[in-house]
Design an enzyme around this catalytic site. Sequence first.
Site, PDB file in Angstrom:
ATOM      1  N   ASP A 145     -12.389  33.635  -3.202  1.00  0.00           N
ATOM      2  CA  ASP A 145     -13.465  32.731  -2.800  1.00  0.00           C
ATOM      3  C   ASP A 145     -14.690  33.543  -2.425  1.00  0.00           C
ATOM      4  O   ASP A 145     -14.569  34.661  -1.906  1.00  0.00           O
ATOM      5  CB  ASP A 145     -13.036  31.882  -1.595  1.00  0.00           C
ATOM      6  CG  ASP A 145     -11.937  30.901  -1.939  1.00  0.00           C
ATOM      7  OD1 ASP A 145     -11.920  30.409  -3.090  1.00  0.00           O
ATOM      8  OD2 ASP A 145     -11.094  30.623  -1.074  1.00  0.00           O
ATOM      9  N   ASP A 179     -13.038  25.521  -7.276  1.00  0.00           N
ATOM     10  CA  ASP A 179     -13.012  24.511  -6.219  1.00  0.00           C
ATOM     11  C   ASP A 179     -14.159  23.521  -6.380  1.00  0.00           C
ATOM     12  O   ASP A 179     -13.991  22.310  -6.210  1.00  0.00           O
ATOM     13  CB  ASP A 179     -13.117  25.170  -4.840  1.00  0.00           C
ATOM     14  CG  ASP A 179     -11.953  26.083  -4.519  1.00  0.00           C
ATOM     15  OD1 ASP A 179     -10.859  25.854  -5.056  1.00  0.00           O
ATOM     16  OD2 ASP A 179     -12.148  27.027  -3.731  1.00  0.00           O
TER      17      ASP A 179
END
Length: 220
Positions: A145, A179
């Site tokens: 991320d 995401d």
Amino acid sequence: MKYRHVIFIVVLILIIDQALKFWIKTHLYMQQEFVILPNWFRIHFIENEGMAYGLKFGGDFGKILLTLFRLVAVVIGFWYMRKLVAQKFHTGLLICGSLILAGAAGNLIDSMFYGLIFSDSSYDIARFMPKEGGYGAFLHGRVVDMLYFPIYEGYLPKWIPIKGGDYFIFFRPVFNIADAAISTGVITILVFQRRFFSKRMETTNGNGSHSEAVVNGAVE
């Protein structure tokens, strides 16, 4: 919209997602960040063991279970998208489904292979295909991320109930392109579900004439 368009969207999102993750892994160490737009957007490198936005699920066994679930979901997702295309569902729904499928596949790649092909990023910048092997086993990779949008950081006014006076960050989660694709697809479907699933479509019947049918997103 044809099935090849679905594949194109999925492949495009995967290329962008994996290219950014590869760059992050090979150029930044864990928790390193740099500012893109002051007080609004940063690149902040973290990894997570579980679901989107850093959520976790059931330790080591949960990690394997989640990865296998993602694999099954992606395989079924490709089959189901082909079915939706064949039934001529609304183009918006097909695009959103492609985004969700691409996001699931993007994080699945991390979970399945990153432990094998990268060294650990905890204390140094990761190396691709290290001679001593990667930091984890098959299905034990960590999801990369990096997108961080702390749009507001500061102390809340004391008059706010419960949290008044506390230090507050909005938006706190760090996420990735995969995401974002999943969230965009899901939210758009929820917002436009009436349009996506109740479309009046014109079809050609077996005699070559045209008829209209109100269907739940598909041609009957």
